[in-house]
Motif scaffolding. Sequence first.
Motif, PDB file in Angstrom:
ATOM      1  N   THR A  74      11.180  -9.725   9.499  1.00  0.00           N
ATOM      2  CA  THR A  74      11.219  -9.664   8.050  1.00  0.00           C
ATOM      3  C   THR A  74      11.547  -8.252   7.593  1.00  0.00           C
ATOM      4  OG1 THR A  74       8.885  -9.126   7.847  1.00  0.00           O
ATOM      5  CG2 THR A  74       9.444 -11.465   7.945  1.00  0.00           C
ATOM      6  N   SER A  75      11.892  -8.147   6.288  1.00  0.00           N
ATOM      7  CA  SER A  75      12.247  -6.825   5.775  1.00  0.00           C
ATOM      8  C   SER A  75      11.058  -5.885   5.804  1.00  0.00           C
ATOM      9  CB  SER A  75      12.777  -6.953   4.340  1.00  0.00           C
ATOM     10  OG  SER A  75      11.784  -7.503   3.485  1.00  0.00           O
ATOM     11  N   THR A  76       9.827  -6.411   5.507  1.00  0.00           N
ATOM     12  CA  THR A  76       8.643  -5.548   5.528  1.00  0.00           C
ATOM     13  C   THR A  76       8.326  -5.093   6.935  1.00  0.00           C
ATOM     14  OG1 THR A  76       7.202  -7.495   5.628  1.00  0.00           O
ATOM     15  CG2 THR A  76       7.674  -6.582   3.450  1.00  0.00           C
ATOM     16  N   ALA A  77       8.433  -6.016   7.896  1.00  0.00           N
ATOM     17  CA  ALA A  77       8.204  -5.636   9.290  1.00  0.00           C
ATOM     18  C   ALA A  77       9.257  -4.643   9.747  1.00  0.00           C
ATOM     19  CB  ALA A  77       8.190  -6.870  10.178  1.00  0.00           C
ATOM     20  N   SER A  78      10.489  -4.848   9.279  1.00  0.00           N
ATOM     21  CA  SER A  78      11.565  -3.932   9.639  1.00  0.00           C
ATOM     22  C   SER A  78      11.297  -2.540   9.092  1.00  0.00           C
ATOM     23  CB  SER A  78      12.900  -4.466   9.099  1.00  0.00           C
ATOM     24  OG  SER A  78      13.936  -3.544   9.341  1.00  0.00           O
ATOM     25  N   THR A  79      10.757  -2.478   7.858  1.00  0.00           N
ATOM     26  CA  THR A  79      10.426  -1.174   7.282  1.00  0.00           C
ATOM     27  C   THR A  79       9.365  -0.471   8.122  1.00  0.00           C
ATOM     28  OG1 THR A  79      10.961  -1.893   5.037  1.00  0.00           O
ATOM     29  CG2 THR A  79       9.506   0.010   5.262  1.00  0.00           C
ATOM     30  N   ALA A  80       8.311  -1.199   8.478  1.00  0.00           N
ATOM     31  CA  ALA A  80       7.246  -0.607   9.290  1.00  0.00           C
ATOM     32  C   ALA A  80       7.778  -0.160  10.640  1.00  0.00           C
ATOM     33  CB  ALA A  80       6.107  -1.610   9.466  1.00  0.00           C
ATOM     34  N   ASP A 114       8.696   0.943  -0.017  1.00  0.00           N
ATOM     35  CA  ASP A 114       8.587  -0.510   0.218  1.00  0.00           C
ATOM     36  C   ASP A 114       7.121  -0.933   0.206  1.00  0.00           C
ATOM     37  OD1 ASP A 114       8.836  -3.128   0.916  1.00  0.00           O
ATOM     38  OD2 ASP A 114       9.759  -2.791   2.869  1.00  0.00           O
ATOM     39  N   PRO A 115       6.531  -1.213  -0.977  1.00  0.00           N
ATOM     40  CA  PRO A 115       5.130  -1.651  -1.046  1.00  0.00           C
ATOM     41  C   PRO A 115       4.877  -2.929  -0.258  1.00  0.00           C
ATOM     42  CG  PRO A 115       5.929  -1.016  -3.225  1.00  0.00           C
ATOM     43  CD  PRO A 115       7.122  -1.038  -2.320  1.00  0.00           C
ATOM     44  N   GLY A 116       5.892  -3.723  -0.057  1.00  0.00           N
ATOM     45  CA  GLY A 116       5.712  -4.948   0.716  1.00  0.00           C
ATOM     46  C   GLY A 116       5.380  -4.712   2.172  1.00  0.00           C
ATOM     47  N   ALA A 117       5.563  -3.500   2.648  1.00  0.00           N
ATOM     48  CA  ALA A 117       5.272  -3.185   4.058  1.00  0.00           C
ATOM     49  C   ALA A 117       3.809  -2.817   4.283  1.00  0.00           C
ATOM     50  CB  ALA A 117       6.167  -2.046   4.531  1.00  0.00           C
ATOM     51  N   ASP A 118       3.008  -2.746   3.213  1.00  0.00           N
ATOM     52  CA  ASP A 118       1.631  -2.262   3.352  1.00  0.00           C
ATOM     53  C   ASP A 118       0.797  -3.140   4.286  1.00  0.00           C
ATOM     54  OD1 ASP A 118       2.383  -0.304   1.638  1.00  0.00           O
ATOM     55  OD2 ASP A 118       1.153  -0.976  -0.060  1.00  0.00           O
ATOM     56  N   ALA A 119       0.894  -4.463   4.128  1.00  0.00           N
ATOM     57  CA  ALA A 119       0.091  -5.371   4.953  1.00  0.00           C
ATOM     58  C   ALA A 119       0.455  -5.238   6.426  1.00  0.00           C
ATOM     59  CB  ALA A 119       0.273  -6.815   4.480  1.00  0.00           C
ATOM     60  N   GLU A 120       1.762  -5.134   6.693  1.00  0.00           N
ATOM     61  CA  GLU A 120       2.208  -4.969   8.076  1.00  0.00           C
ATOM     62  C   GLU A 120       1.728  -3.640   8.641  1.00  0.00           C
ATOM     63  OE1 GLU A 120       4.231  -5.603  11.738  1.00  0.00           O
ATOM     64  OE2 GLU A 120       3.485  -6.914  10.160  1.00  0.00           O
ATOM     65  N   ASP A 174      -0.694   8.844  -4.661  1.00  0.00           N
ATOM     66  CA  ASP A 174       0.739   8.550  -4.637  1.00  0.00           C
ATOM     67  C   ASP A 174       1.120   7.961  -3.290  1.00  0.00           C
ATOM     68  OD1 ASP A 174       0.941   9.542  -7.180  1.00  0.00           O
ATOM     69  OD2 ASP A 174       1.573  11.549  -6.530  1.00  0.00           O
ATOM     70  N   ARG A 175       2.142   7.137  -3.295  1.00  0.00           N
ATOM     71  CA  ARG A 175       2.487   6.402  -2.080  1.00  0.00           C
ATOM     72  C   ARG A 175       2.951   7.330  -0.959  1.00  0.00           C
ATOM     73  NH1 ARG A 175       2.506   1.256  -1.784  1.00  0.00           N
ATOM     74  NH2 ARG A 175       4.068   1.283  -0.103  1.00  0.00           N
ATOM     75  N   PHE A 176       3.724   8.349  -1.290  1.00  0.00           N
ATOM     76  CA  PHE A 176       4.240   9.201  -0.216  1.00  0.00           C
ATOM     77  C   PHE A 176       3.121   9.976   0.499  1.00  0.00           C
ATOM     78  CE2 PHE A 176       5.949  13.194   1.424  1.00  0.00           C
ATOM     79  CZ  PHE A 176       6.941  12.724   2.277  1.00  0.00           C
ATOM     80  N   PRO A 177       2.193  10.660  -0.211  1.00  0.00           N
ATOM     81  CA  PRO A 177       1.099  11.334   0.498  1.00  0.00           C
ATOM     82  C   PRO A 177       0.222  10.359   1.284  1.00  0.00           C
ATOM     83  CG  PRO A 177       1.283  12.170  -1.739  1.00  0.00           C
ATOM     84  CD  PRO A 177       2.171  10.974  -1.651  1.00  0.00           C
ATOM     85  N   HIS A 178       0.000   9.171   0.698  1.00  0.00           N
ATOM     86  CA  HIS A 178      -0.811   8.175   1.401  1.00  0.00           C
ATOM     87  C   HIS A 178      -0.127   7.734   2.692  1.00  0.00           C
ATOM     88  CE1 HIS A 178      -3.595   4.825   1.943  1.00  0.00           C
ATOM     89  NE2 HIS A 178      -2.535   4.060   2.195  1.00  0.00           N
ATOM     90  N   ALA A 179       1.162   7.429   2.619  1.00  0.00           N
ATOM     91  CA  ALA A 179       1.893   7.005   3.818  1.00  0.00           C
ATOM     92  C   ALA A 179       1.925   8.118   4.856  1.00  0.00           C
ATOM     93  CB  ALA A 179       3.314   6.594   3.436  1.00  0.00           C
ATOM     94  N   THR A 180       2.038   9.354   4.405  1.00  0.00           N
ATOM     95  CA  THR A 180       2.023  10.482   5.339  1.00  0.00           C
ATOM     96  C   THR A 180       0.704  10.553   6.091  1.00  0.00           C
ATOM     97  OG1 THR A 180       3.526  11.758   3.925  1.00  0.00           O
ATOM     98  CG2 THR A 180       2.231  12.988   5.531  1.00  0.00           C
TER      99      THR A 180
END
Length: 368
Positions: free
Chosen positions: A2-8, A34-40, A112-118
């Motif tokens: 999926t696109s979300t899995a691909s993002t992760a 890609d907020p949809g990638a959060d669950a993955e 913010d999403r970027f610091p959190h993802a980092t």
Amino acid sequence: MTSTASTAERAFRAALYDDTDAGLDTGASLLAADPGADAELTRRGEDLVATAWQRGWQPADVVRLVRRELDDVHVRLLAALVRAQAGRDRPRGHRWAAQLEALPEDPVRGTDRFPHATAVLQLYRLLLRLPALEPLEEPRRAAGPAASRTLTRIRALLAKAEATGYPEEAEALSAKAQELMARHSVDEALLDAAAPAPDVPGACRIGVEPPYEQAKAVLLDAVATANHCRAVWNEAFGFSTVVGFEADLEAVELLHTSLLVQAVHAMTRAEAAQRAGGRKRTKTFRQSFLAAYAHRVGDRLAAAAETQVARDLLPVLATRELAVTGRLESLFPRTTTTRLRGVSDAAGWTEGARAADEAQVRARRRLP
């Protein structure tokens, strides 16, 4: 895929398999967009946690390492992952449950999403690179109600001994606590000797936190040896593995914690006296103080251990100590002795030795 899995997956390839800041920024940017990638991303984090358990790590071990290597936000992210993974994990015993209970409860605050993802990717980098540790098993036989009551009394007595400002009261409280420790250990040994399926030694890890962790590790080794256990210090990851039977492991944890509290109190008083005499507080004074404290308390514990058990119980305890040694050698085929280094302050050594002589450790009376 999926696109979300691909993002992760693309974020992982960019950030986790590349140690550069550029790779980390690329991965965080992909996830932030890609907020949809959060669950993955969370699912993969739980998988990393489960893999850490398979490699021999326990919750407290990973929290200790993350706290030392990263920041508070990473500790809170880890706590959330461990709690989530525990919901689909198998039961692992009372020590594991206690470590889960001790996890930080503060939720990860919105950011913010970027610091959190980092931060997430930084945590995952560390989890991905965890080496294998010696696997520890919980005891087969859980403590009965009588043992639990005894340990509760011991904890209460030691807490009072640490809190009181009256040396005589602390002496009496600690002496009673150690008497209960000795009886608890002997009762467990006799119970096990009569059991149709005797228990086997277990092991636990006890954090050895900086500063002055070498002296603290030596103190823990002395406490373990006096209580029929053996300790091996892992300096790189900040803990010692203590091998022994469950009742003795409980005694080691309690006594070591109590002696550390007493040592810090005594060191604070000694430093105040040094400052009153015109000397500034120094790192070398504290290091030498704790080194002497560990050395002298070890001598006192060794002397106490020689007289705490009646001679007719020595064969039972000897058999158990052989079992502990066998378990230790199976876990750690190659071990080295922890030696004190960097002791250069004569006043610190003298004051530490004096504090050890005054610590609440004395020979347990011979049991009938």
